[in-house]
Motif scaffolding. Structure first.
Motif, PDB file in Angstrom:
ATOM      1  N   PRO A  56       0.851  -1.158  -0.030  1.00 14.60           N
ATOM      2  CA  PRO A  56      -0.053   0.051  -0.018  1.00 14.60           C
ATOM      3  C   PRO A  56       0.887   1.247  -0.058  1.00 14.60           C
ATOM      4  O   PRO A  56       0.509   2.238  -0.671  1.00 14.60           O
ATOM      5  N   HIS A  57       2.162   1.292   0.646  1.00 11.73           N
ATOM      6  CA  HIS A  57       2.673   2.368   0.720  1.00 11.73           C
ATOM      7  C   HIS A  57       3.450   2.793  -0.550  1.00 11.73           C
ATOM      8  O   HIS A  57       3.425   3.865  -1.086  1.00 11.73           O
ATOM      9  N   ALA A  58       4.022   1.473  -1.365  1.00  9.30           N
ATOM     10  CA  ALA A  58       4.444   1.720  -2.492  1.00  9.30           C
ATOM     11  C   ALA A  58       3.503   2.273  -3.741  1.00  9.30           C
ATOM     12  O   ALA A  58       3.601   3.059  -4.352  1.00  9.30           O
ATOM     13  N   ARG A  59       2.186   1.770  -3.532  1.00 12.05           N
ATOM     14  CA  ARG A  59       1.049   2.173  -4.545  1.00 12.05           C
ATOM     15  C   ARG A  59       0.748   3.767  -4.357  1.00 12.05           C
ATOM     16  O   ARG A  59       0.777   4.355  -5.353  1.00 12.05           O
ATOM     17  N   ARG A  60       0.743   4.035  -2.829  1.00 15.04           N
ATOM     18  CA  ARG A  60       0.432   5.530  -2.931  1.00 15.04           C
ATOM     19  C   ARG A  60       1.330   6.568  -3.045  1.00 15.04           C
ATOM     20  O   ARG A  60       1.044   7.598  -3.806  1.00 15.04           O
ATOM     21  N   ALA A  61       2.763   5.993  -3.073  1.00 12.01           N
ATOM     22  CA  ALA A  61       3.855   6.850  -3.376  1.00 12.01           C
ATOM     23  C   ALA A  61       4.058   6.842  -4.634  1.00 12.01           C
ATOM     24  O   ALA A  61       4.412   8.116  -5.301  1.00 12.01           O
ATOM     25  N   ALA A  62       3.956   5.996  -5.557  1.00  8.58           N
ATOM     26  CA  ALA A  62       3.917   5.988  -6.898  1.00  8.58           C
ATOM     27  C   ALA A  62       3.006   6.660  -7.557  1.00  8.58           C
ATOM     28  O   ALA A  62       3.311   7.344  -8.307  1.00  8.58           O
ATOM     29  N   LYS A  63       1.695   6.712  -7.075  1.00  8.76           N
ATOM     30  CA  LYS A  63       0.651   7.492  -7.645  1.00  8.76           C
ATOM     31  C   LYS A  63       0.943   8.942  -7.225  1.00  8.76           C
ATOM     32  O   LYS A  63       0.854   9.783  -8.250  1.00  8.76           O
ATOM     33  N   LYS A  64       1.460   9.196  -6.247  1.00  9.11           N
ATOM     34  CA  LYS A  64       1.891  10.759  -5.731  1.00  9.11           C
ATOM     35  C   LYS A  64       3.025  11.107  -6.874  1.00  9.11           C
ATOM     36  O   LYS A  64       2.997  12.354  -7.579  1.00  9.11           O
ATOM     37  N   ALA A  65       3.940  10.496  -7.150  1.00 13.11           N
ATOM     38  CA  ALA A  65       5.109  10.592  -7.918  1.00 13.11           C
ATOM     39  C   ALA A  65       4.500  10.788  -9.519  1.00 13.11           C
ATOM     40  O   ALA A  65       5.009  11.942 -10.129  1.00 13.11           O
ATOM     41  N   ILE A  66       3.605   9.937  -9.766  1.00 14.06           N
ATOM     42  CA  ILE A  66       3.044  10.166 -11.043  1.00 14.06           C
ATOM     43  C   ILE A  66       2.254  11.324 -11.465  1.00 14.06           C
ATOM     44  O   ILE A  66       2.608  12.317 -12.442  1.00 14.06           O
ATOM     45  N   LEU A  67       1.497  11.738 -10.444  1.00 16.09           N
ATOM     46  CA  LEU A  67       0.818  13.156 -10.357  1.00 16.09           C
ATOM     47  C   LEU A  67       1.645  14.086 -10.134  1.00 16.09           C
ATOM     48  O   LEU A  67       1.220  15.313 -11.029  1.00 16.09           O
ATOM     49  N   HIS A  69       4.543  14.199 -11.408  1.00 17.63           N
ATOM     50  CA  HIS A  69       5.223  14.521 -12.898  1.00 17.63           C
ATOM     51  C   HIS A  69       4.157  15.238 -14.068  1.00 17.63           C
ATOM     52  O   HIS A  69       4.423  15.891 -14.644  1.00 17.63           O
ATOM     53  N   ILE A  70       2.846  14.572 -13.889  1.00 17.31           N
ATOM     54  CA  ILE A  70       1.727  15.215 -14.746  1.00 17.31           C
ATOM     55  C   ILE A  70       1.714  16.636 -14.720  1.00 17.31           C
ATOM     56  O   ILE A  70       1.624  17.379 -15.652  1.00 17.31           O
ATOM     57  N   ARG A  71       1.889  16.929 -13.207  1.00 18.65           N
ATOM     58  CA  ARG A  71       1.505  18.229 -12.836  1.00 18.65           C
ATOM     59  C   ARG A  71       2.713  19.247 -13.371  1.00 18.65           C
ATOM     60  O   ARG A  71       2.562  20.452 -13.771  1.00 18.65           O
ATOM     61  N   HIS A  72       3.925  18.887 -13.386  1.00 18.08           N
ATOM     62  CA  HIS A  72       5.224  19.515 -13.624  1.00 18.08           C
ATOM     63  C   HIS A  72       5.470  19.589 -15.241  1.00 18.08           C
ATOM     64  O   HIS A  72       6.201  20.398 -15.658  1.00 18.08           O
ATOM     65  N   ALA A  73       5.019  18.383 -16.002  1.00 19.24           N
ATOM     66  CA  ALA A  73       5.422  18.070 -17.099  1.00 19.24           C
ATOM     67  C   ALA A  73       4.507  18.811 -18.178  1.00 19.24           C
ATOM     68  O   ALA A  73       5.201  19.237 -19.287  1.00 19.24           O
ATOM     69  N   GLY A  74       3.334  19.215 -17.923  1.00 14.93           N
ATOM     70  CA  GLY A  74       2.473  19.843 -18.888  1.00 14.93           C
ATOM     71  C   GLY A  74       2.225  18.753 -19.950  1.00 14.93           C
ATOM     72  O   GLY A  74       1.958  17.353 -20.108  1.00 14.93           O
ATOM     73  N   LYS A  75       2.361  19.466 -21.426  1.00 12.46           N
ATOM     74  CA  LYS A  75       2.509  18.624 -22.316  1.00 12.46           C
ATOM     75  C   LYS A  75       3.703  17.711 -22.534  1.00 12.46           C
ATOM     76  O   LYS A  75       3.559  16.841 -23.586  1.00 12.46           O
ATOM     77  N   GLU A  76       4.770  17.584 -22.002  1.00 11.28           N
ATOM     78  CA  GLU A  76       5.910  16.940 -22.183  1.00 11.28           C
ATOM     79  C   GLU A  76       6.057  15.650 -21.194  1.00 11.28           C
ATOM     80  O   GLU A  76       7.076  15.436 -20.498  1.00 11.28           O
ATOM     81  N   LEU A  77       4.753  15.069 -21.264  1.00 11.57           N
ATOM     82  CA  LEU A  77       4.664  13.851 -20.266  1.00 11.57           C
ATOM     83  C   LEU A  77       5.796  12.703 -20.898  1.00 11.57           C
ATOM     84  O   LEU A  77       5.993  12.584 -21.809  1.00 11.57           O
ATOM     85  N   HIS A  78       6.637  12.180 -19.704  1.00  8.00           N
ATOM     86  CA  HIS A  78       7.660  11.071 -20.139  1.00  8.00           C
ATOM     87  C   HIS A  78       6.985   9.748 -19.903  1.00  8.00           C
ATOM     88  O   HIS A  78       6.993   9.263 -18.867  1.00  8.00           O
ATOM     89  N   VAL A  79       6.383   8.990 -21.094  1.00  4.03           N
ATOM     90  CA  VAL A  79       5.609   7.814 -20.647  1.00  4.03           C
ATOM     91  C   VAL A  79       6.467   6.670 -20.274  1.00  4.03           C
ATOM     92  O   VAL A  79       5.891   6.002 -19.285  1.00  4.03           O
TER      93      VAL A  79
END
Length: 279
Positions: A56-67, A69-79
């Motif tokens: 559960p910790h890894a799932r929450r932490a990965a989700k936060k990291a993805i969000l 990245h999306i917030r800071h990357a804008g249109k330059e998402l790194h898939v």
């Protein structure tokens, strides 16, 4: 070929400045840390050696990291980066999962590490497992005055539980909480890790120096890890500042002092005044 893993670990203590240290080391270009702070690998496999589900910790932490990245990357998402984080959040923990955390191109050629404060309370057997898995790596242990550290941990619990009142039975419950005592047991941490890794491979740091002389502390870290000096523009910024005022009853302070008295005795015998006076 052996999978890439950490060259060093931060093993605690909780509420002793590990988030600040993680933020600082992330600013050194010679060092690479996984985007998930606190991988919680060795403590979670100690509790469950063969997990069937993702942590559960890894799932929450990965989700936060993805969000993030999306917030800071804008249109330059790194898939590929999102895919890498998704794997960390969906794979059950295993040594494959752990090495996958360091399997990112930006880690190539850099000194890799991770900081998980819960490692300070691992059993001796789990520390031996860590040594067998990772080899003779370097360790960093940040220490804070034992009573102040325990009070900070209790304050965190109160804040997370949104408690507005505490009676003496509530305080007694907190004082008996296993992780409060385990993460304040510096004697166990130090003696166990020194027995397995050797004292020459452990750097001890005092929490108080984060505010009194952060650059000198970071210089000792750089020397210990054998990395070039870096600039740390946010070194004097405070992290995890609590907004909740908690009044600790005198009886609770007294009980904490009594419980932790052996730790102070051990620390006085073990460390020079420079560390003790800055904890």
């Amino acid at each position: 070929m052996k999978a890439r893993g950490p060259h060093f670990l931060g093993i605690g203590a909780q509420k002793a400045g590990t988030t600040w240290l993680h933020n600082m080391l992330s600013q050194n270009n010679a060092i690479w840390l996984p985007p998930i702070k606190e991988l919680h690998y060795f403590d979670e496999i100690e509790a469950d050696p063969n997990p069937k589900k993702p942590s559960p910790h890894a799932r929450r932490a990965a989700k936060k990291a993805i969000l993030r990245h999306i917030r800071h990357a804008g249109k330059e998402l790194h898939v590929p980066y999102i895919h890498y984080l998704s794997k960390l959040g969906t794979m059950p923990k295993s040594n494959q999962w752990y090495y996958e955390a360091f399997n990112w191109p930006l880690s190539e050629g850099k000194l890799c590490g991770e900081l998980t404060p819960a490692y300070c309370s691992l059993s001796l057997d789990s520390i031996r497992t860590m040594r067998a898995e990772l080899g003779l790596i370097k360790l960093i242990f940040l220490m804070r005055d034992p009573v102040s550290r325990a009070k900070s941990q209790m304050r965190m619990w109160i804040e997370r539980q949104k408690r507005s009142t505490m009676d003496l039975s509530d305080w007694d419950h907190f004082l008996e909480y296993p992780t409060l005592l385990a993460r304040s047991n510096y004697q166990h941490t130090i003696q166990s890790y020194e027995a397995v890794f050797g004292p020459e491979n452990i750097l001890y740091l005092a929490y108080g120096e984060i505010s009194s002389d952060p650059y000198a502390l970071l210089a000792r870290v750089e020397k210990f890890l054998e990395v070039p000096a870096a600039e740390y523009p946010t070194a004097k910024e405070r992290v995890h500042a609590s907004h909740m005022q908690v009044e600790f009853p005198d009886i609770v302070e007294q009980k904490l002092s009594e419980i932790l008295a052996p730790q102070y005795e051990f620390l006085r015998k073990k460390f020079p005044d420079r560390i003790l006076s800055n904890m």
